[in-house]
Structures are given as C-alpha cells and as structure tokens.
Design a protein around this motif. Structure first.
Motif, PDB file in Angstrom:
ATOM      1  N   LEU A 109       0.785  -1.360  -0.163  1.00  0.00           N
ATOM      2  CA  LEU A 109       0.205  -0.374   0.324  1.00  0.00           C
ATOM      3  C   LEU A 109       1.031   1.219  -0.195  1.00  0.00           C
ATOM      4  O   LEU A 109       0.458   2.115  -0.333  1.00  0.00           O
ATOM      5  CB  LEU A 109      -1.100  -0.135   1.261  1.00  0.00           C
ATOM      6  CG  LEU A 109      -1.916  -1.075   0.810  1.00  0.00           C
ATOM      7  CD1 LEU A 109      -3.491  -1.481   2.285  1.00  0.00           C
ATOM      8  CD2 LEU A 109      -2.407  -0.535   0.024  1.00  0.00           C
ATOM      9  N   GLU A 110       2.154   1.281   0.555  1.00  0.00           N
ATOM     10  CA  GLU A 110       3.118   2.364   0.401  1.00  0.00           C
ATOM     11  C   GLU A 110       3.008   2.677  -1.447  1.00  0.00           C
ATOM     12  O   GLU A 110       3.922   4.118  -1.501  1.00  0.00           O
ATOM     13  CB  GLU A 110       4.134   2.146   0.395  1.00  0.00           C
ATOM     14  CG  GLU A 110       3.973   2.216   2.641  1.00  0.00           C
ATOM     15  CD  GLU A 110       5.579   2.131   2.911  1.00  0.00           C
ATOM     16  OE1 GLU A 110       5.796   2.416   3.945  1.00  0.00           O
ATOM     17  OE2 GLU A 110       6.605   1.318   2.683  1.00  0.00           O
ATOM     18  N   THR A 114      -1.226   5.072   2.354  1.00  0.00           N
ATOM     19  CA  THR A 114      -1.140   3.785   3.468  1.00  0.00           C
ATOM     20  C   THR A 114      -2.374   4.539   3.969  1.00  0.00           C
ATOM     21  O   THR A 114      -2.062   4.478   5.389  1.00  0.00           O
ATOM     22  CB  THR A 114       0.417   4.860   4.172  1.00  0.00           C
ATOM     23  OG1 THR A 114       0.197   5.724   4.265  1.00  0.00           O
ATOM     24  CG2 THR A 114       1.375   4.141   3.846  1.00  0.00           C
ATOM     25  N   TRP A 169       2.151  -2.683   5.595  1.00  0.00           N
ATOM     26  CA  TRP A 169       1.001  -2.282   4.622  1.00  0.00           C
ATOM     27  C   TRP A 169       1.049  -3.010   2.978  1.00  0.00           C
ATOM     28  O   TRP A 169       0.800  -2.921   2.419  1.00  0.00           O
ATOM     29  CB  TRP A 169       1.803  -0.944   3.883  1.00  0.00           C
ATOM     30  CG  TRP A 169       1.635   0.199   5.509  1.00  0.00           C
ATOM     31  CD1 TRP A 169       2.790   1.128   5.449  1.00  0.00           C
ATOM     32  CD2 TRP A 169       0.585   0.555   6.004  1.00  0.00           C
ATOM     33  NE1 TRP A 169       2.608   2.128   6.481  1.00  0.00           N
ATOM     34  CE2 TRP A 169       1.129   1.771   6.783  1.00  0.00           C
ATOM     35  CE3 TRP A 169      -0.542   0.219   5.321  1.00  0.00           C
ATOM     36  CZ2 TRP A 169      -0.218   2.506   7.623  1.00  0.00           C
ATOM     37  CZ3 TRP A 169      -1.236   1.546   6.601  1.00  0.00           C
ATOM     38  CH2 TRP A 169      -1.071   2.660   7.375  1.00  0.00           C
TER      39      TRP A 169
END
Length: 235
Positions: A109-110, A114, A169
C-alpha cells in the motif's frame, strides 16, 4: 518512487490451500524487499499482484472467528465434498466455491496510500460499481465489511464477503463475489458470524441461470484499475 504496476494472475479453479500458500510466498517476497530496502538504504521496487481465482468447495475461518459458526462435522464436510481451514485473515467464517469470483490483492500500500480503512472501502466500491452496471443498488452495511443489498430492511442480504490481512502495509486475502454460486453451501455456516442475515448471488438477483464470469471479472478489474490508479499487467 511508487510502483503502481499490478501483476494480474488468473488462476482458474485452484485448491484453496495451494492458493493460500502461493499468496503467502508473494506476500513474504514483498516484505523481504521492504526489509532489505530499509536495512541497505536501497530503492528496490516492491511488486504488486492481484490473484483472481475460483475454489472448490471450502469453508475458511478468520483468526478472530468462532468455530461454532461452522455447522458441519468433519464427516459431513466430506459428504459435501468440502474442506475447512482456519486462516490468518480478519473476519469470521465464509464459504468459497465454484461460480464465485475470489480476488486476492497482494499489494504494497505504500505504492498507493497507507490507509487500511480506505483500502477496504475501495474494494467495496469496486464491487458496488460493478453491480451497478447490472442495475443493482449495492451498499455498505455499517459495522459489517463487505457488500450488501437492501441494507436496513428485513431483506438485507450479502453478495460479497471481504477479509484481509496486512503487515508493514502489505495486504493479502481479499474479496469473494457470489456470481453463479451454489448458495445452499451457506446453509451450513453462520456467514461471517452474523445470525439472521441472508446471502445472495448475482444470477439469483438477476433471475438468470448463469452470468458470464468473464464479463464480471472484466468489470471488476476496470473499476479496480480506476480506483487504485493502477496499471494491470497480465502474466
């Protein structure tokens, strides 16, 4: 530098345990890259993968789930030609089977944002927008992850279940949309641990024997790409 490229892998009908192990391999590879980048002050891109799959009949129980929500014994499971696994996603019990589109986004997700809450809402929105193309008004139900029809009425029913896991993440597990699913298999569980809530499928809602799985997948992937601003690449 963020990597918005997502490798799409369509696995067809694949055993649940085999797919789960494959997910974990991809998940661990991303984690290893992130750890290496931090230790070595490197800038190696992390990969993103989206697995699309159907499973043979299987029940899965999330880490916080209650085993009593499975209403079958081991012997009865065998008679139903079904398997059962306790796994490491969030959520309670659910069913996967033929005629259901299951998606496992294994994303860093980075590369996108985030925010796990936003991530879940985007997965729900992808399904809501897809169902809208079939003339169905699907919604979220407060306090209940997933996608529902007729929320707030005695006729509320779930059409898509969701459960995810995230670490550093990186996501795994995902969503299961009932398209041509045999809904009788849901009679043997308390779906997601919520008593008195019905489940449904796209073909039942549209009054058709069968809906094109290929067409539904195309619509889901289109909305996934738009929402996540992702570029899908097929292996």
């Amino acid at each position: 530098m963020k990597n918005n490229l997502v490798q799409l892998q369509e696995l067809g009908l694949r055993d649940y345990k085999e797919t789960w192990e494959y997910q974990q391999e991809i998940f661990q590879e991303i984690l290893d890259t992130k750890i290496r980048n931090r230790r070595e002050d490197a800038q190696e891109h992390t990969k993103n993968t989206l697995l699309i799959v159907e499973h043979p009949h299987v029940y899965t129980l999330g880490k916080s789930g209650d085993l009593s929500n499975l209403l079958l014994s081991q012997e009865q499971l065998a008679l139903k030609n079904a398997t059962f696994y306790k796994i490491n996603r969030g959520g309670d019990i659910t069913y996967h089977g033929p005629g259901q589109i299951v998606g496992y986004p294994i994303l860093d997700l980075e590369n996108f944002f985030t925010d796990i809450h936003k991530y879940l809402r985007f997965l729900e929105e992808m399904v809501i927008l897809t169902l809208a193309e079939y003339g169905l008004k699907a919604e979220r139900s407060k306090g209940e992850t997933g996608v529902w029809l007729d929320v707030g009425t005695p006729f509320a029913r779930k059409i898509c279940a969701m459960g995810v896991r995230a670490s550093r993440w990186v996501t795994m597990h995902g969503f299961a949309l009932n398209v041509n699913t045999n809904l009788g298999y849901f009679d043997h569980i308390i779906p997601c641990g919520i008593k008195g809530k019905a489940v449904t499928s796209l073909n039942v809602e549209l009054g058709k024997n069968e809906i094109s799985m290929v067409e539904v997948k195309e619509k889901l992937l289109k909305h996934f790409s738009t929402l996540f601003e992702a570029e899908l690449e097929t292996n």
